[in-house]
Design a protein around this motif. Sequence first.
Motif, PDB file in Angstrom:
ATOM      1  N   LYS A  31       0.834  -1.208   0.000  1.00 49.22           N
ATOM      2  CA  LYS A  31       0.000   0.000   0.000  1.00 49.22           C
ATOM      3  C   LYS A  31       0.865   1.254   0.000  1.00 49.22           C
ATOM      4  N   TYR A  35       6.092   1.139   0.802  1.00 50.94           N
ATOM      5  CA  TYR A  35       7.118   1.097   1.859  1.00 50.94           C
ATOM      6  C   TYR A  35       8.493   1.563   1.329  1.00 50.94           C
ATOM      7  N   LEU A  76      -7.824  -2.856   3.212  1.00 47.78           N
ATOM      8  CA  LEU A  76      -7.659  -2.715   4.662  1.00 47.78           C
ATOM      9  C   LEU A  76      -8.486  -1.592   5.275  1.00 47.78           C
ATOM     10  N   HIS A 149      -7.154  -4.803  13.853  1.00 47.44           N
ATOM     11  CA  HIS A 149      -5.915  -4.045  13.671  1.00 47.44           C
ATOM     12  C   HIS A 149      -5.416  -3.663  15.058  1.00 47.44           C
ATOM     13  N   SER A 180      -3.235  -7.857  12.500  1.00 48.43           N
ATOM     14  CA  SER A 180      -1.938  -7.212  12.277  1.00 48.43           C
ATOM     15  C   SER A 180      -1.150  -7.259  13.578  1.00 48.43           C
ATOM     16  N   HIS A 181       0.148  -7.048  13.474  1.00 49.63           N
ATOM     17  CA  HIS A 181       1.016  -6.816  14.628  1.00 49.63           C
ATOM     18  C   HIS A 181       0.985  -7.901  15.701  1.00 49.63           C
ATOM     19  N   ARG A 202      -1.416 -10.090   8.927  1.00 44.34           N
ATOM     20  CA  ARG A 202      -1.123  -9.144   7.834  1.00 44.34           C
ATOM     21  C   ARG A 202       0.159  -8.436   8.183  1.00 44.34           C
ATOM     22  N   VAL A 203       1.125  -8.467   7.301  1.00 45.74           N
ATOM     23  CA  VAL A 203       2.421  -7.887   7.634  1.00 45.74           C
ATOM     24  C   VAL A 203       2.917  -6.958   6.524  1.00 45.74           C
ATOM     25  N   GLY A 204       3.281  -5.754   6.933  1.00 48.79           N
ATOM     26  CA  GLY A 204       3.901  -4.808   6.005  1.00 48.79           C
ATOM     27  C   GLY A 204       5.314  -4.498   6.478  1.00 48.79           C
ATOM     28  N   THR A 205       5.392  -3.633   7.473  1.00 45.36           N
ATOM     29  CA  THR A 205       6.684  -3.137   7.953  1.00 45.36           C
ATOM     30  C   THR A 205       7.676  -4.246   8.299  1.00 45.36           C
TER      31      THR A 205
HETATM   32  C1  LIG Z   1      -1.038  -0.991   7.132  1.00 45.79           C
HETATM   33  C2  LIG Z   1      -1.836  -2.035   7.782  1.00 45.79           C
HETATM   34  C3  LIG Z   1      -1.234  -3.248   8.131  1.00 45.79           C
HETATM   35  C4  LIG Z   1       0.242  -3.466   7.997  1.00 45.79           C
HETATM   36  O1  LIG Z   1       0.880  -2.634   8.923  1.00 45.79           O
HETATM   37  P1  LIG Z   1       2.468  -2.702   9.159  1.00 45.79           P
HETATM   38  O2  LIG Z   1       2.662  -1.967  10.435  1.00 45.79           O
HETATM   39  O3  LIG Z   1       3.096  -2.014   7.990  1.00 45.79           O
HETATM   40  O4  LIG Z   1       2.828  -4.129   9.235  1.00 45.79           O
HETATM   41  C5  LIG Z   1      -2.031  -4.242   8.662  1.00 45.79           C
HETATM   42  N1  LIG Z   1      -3.349  -4.051   8.840  1.00 45.79           N
HETATM   43  C6  LIG Z   1      -3.970  -2.888   8.521  1.00 45.79           C
HETATM   44  C7  LIG Z   1      -5.430  -2.751   8.755  1.00 45.79           C
HETATM   45  C8  LIG Z   1      -3.232  -1.836   7.984  1.00 45.79           C
HETATM   46  O5  LIG Z   1      -3.834  -0.685   7.684  1.00 45.79           O
END
Ligand SMILES: *Cc1c(COP(=O)(O)O)cnc(C)c1O
Length: 355
Positions: A31, A35, A76, A149, A180-181, A202-205
Motif C-alpha cells: 500500500k 514502503y 484494509l 488491527h 496485524s502486529h 497481515r504484515v507490512g513493515t
Molecule cells: C497498514 C496495515 C497493516 C500493515 O501494517 P504494518 O505496520 O506495515 O505491518 C495491517 N493491517 C492494517 C489494517 C493496515 O492498515
Amino acid sequence: MSFDLQLDSTRWRKHLDTVLAEMPQLIPVVKGNGYGFGRERLYAEASRLGADTIGVGTQFEVSEALERFAGDIQVLTPWRSFLPSVDSSRVIHTISRAADLTELADTQPGARVVLELETSMARFGMGADELTKCRDALGSFVLEGVTVHLPLRRSNLAEVRRLIATAIEAGLASDKFFASHLTVAELETLKGDYPDLTIRPRVGTRLWLGDPAAMQAVGTVLETHGVERGERVGYRQEAISRSGTIVIVSGGTGHGIGLEAPRHADSMVDRGKAFARGSLAAAGWTRSPFWIEGRQRLFLEPPHMQVSMLFLPTGCPAPAVGDQVRAAVRWTTTSFDRVIEAEHDAEHQIEAPAD
Ligand SMILES: *Cc1c(COP(=O)(O)O)cnc(C)c1O
C-alpha cells in the motif's frame, strides 16, 4: 542524477523468505508508497513468495492491484459507499459498520467481506452488538472471517484473545481470523489455544522493512559553491551567518525529503544543548537527513522539489559533483527515482529513522 534506493535484493529476499517461513499464513501488505520500494516491486515479491492474498490500503488501490497481482485483494480501510468500489470475485471488502453492509448489498450482494472488530487502537471497527447485527445481515455475502488491527506494543496477546472470544460468541470465528502486529511467538500461542482457527497475520513493515541493512537511501551531489559569511543565498536570499560550502544534492520535497520523523536536534533539550554550543541548529537551521563526512548536515533552507541545499562549514572537505551522499530517510514517506542493486556496505550504512 537521482535520489536512489540502493537495495541488496539477495539479502532482502533472504529476509522475506525467513519471515514467510516463520509465518506461513502471512498476508503481505502492499500500500501507499510501497514502503519505499514502490508498489510495483511489492506485488511482484508477494507473487514470488506465493502469497494467495495481499492487503491494500484503500479502495483506490484495488484496480491496480487486480492488474498486478493474481490472487485475492483485501482492502484494509473499511468500505465506504461514497468511495469507488470495484466489484470483483478477487476483492475482499472490510466492513466496520452494519449500515455499510446494507449499502453494499444494493450493488454487490454477493461480495466477499471481512468484519472488523474495534481494538484499543480506536481507529476502525465495531463492538460485539454491531458484529451481531452484521452477522444477521450477511444475506448472500461471503464471509471470509473477522479482522482486527492491533497497536504496536510489547504484547497483544490478552487483547487478541478477548477479540477472538467476541467473534466466537457471535458465532463468527469458525474459519479465519485476520490480524496485524502479532509476533511469531504470539501466533504460535494462539494456534495452540484455538487449533481450529486459521489466523492470518497481515504484515507490512516487519516484512518489507525488517532488515534495514538491505537498504540504503542515497542522493547525488549535483553542484557545490563556496560561500562567504554575509552572502545572500537561496530562494529566500538570506545572508548566511558562516562561511563554508553549499552542497546541492538530489532529493527534495518531491521525494519526501523534509518529512522525516523528528530527530535529536528537535527536542527542547537538544536544542538547548545545541544553543549552548552556539551551533547553527539552535539558530533555527534544521538537520537534513543527508550525511557527509560522518555527520548529519544542516539544510541551508527548506528542501526544494527535486534537490536539497546543504551547508558545510569551512574546514569540512566538500564532496565532488557526482559523489553519492547517504541519507537517513523514513521509508514510508519517501519516493525514490530508482531502486538500484547494491551490496550491503556495513561500514557506511546510515540508519533510517523508525517508521
Ligand atoms: C497498514 C496495515 C497493516 C500493515 O501494517 P504494518 O505496520 O506495515 O505491518 C495491517 N493491517 C492494517 C489494517 C493496515 O492498515
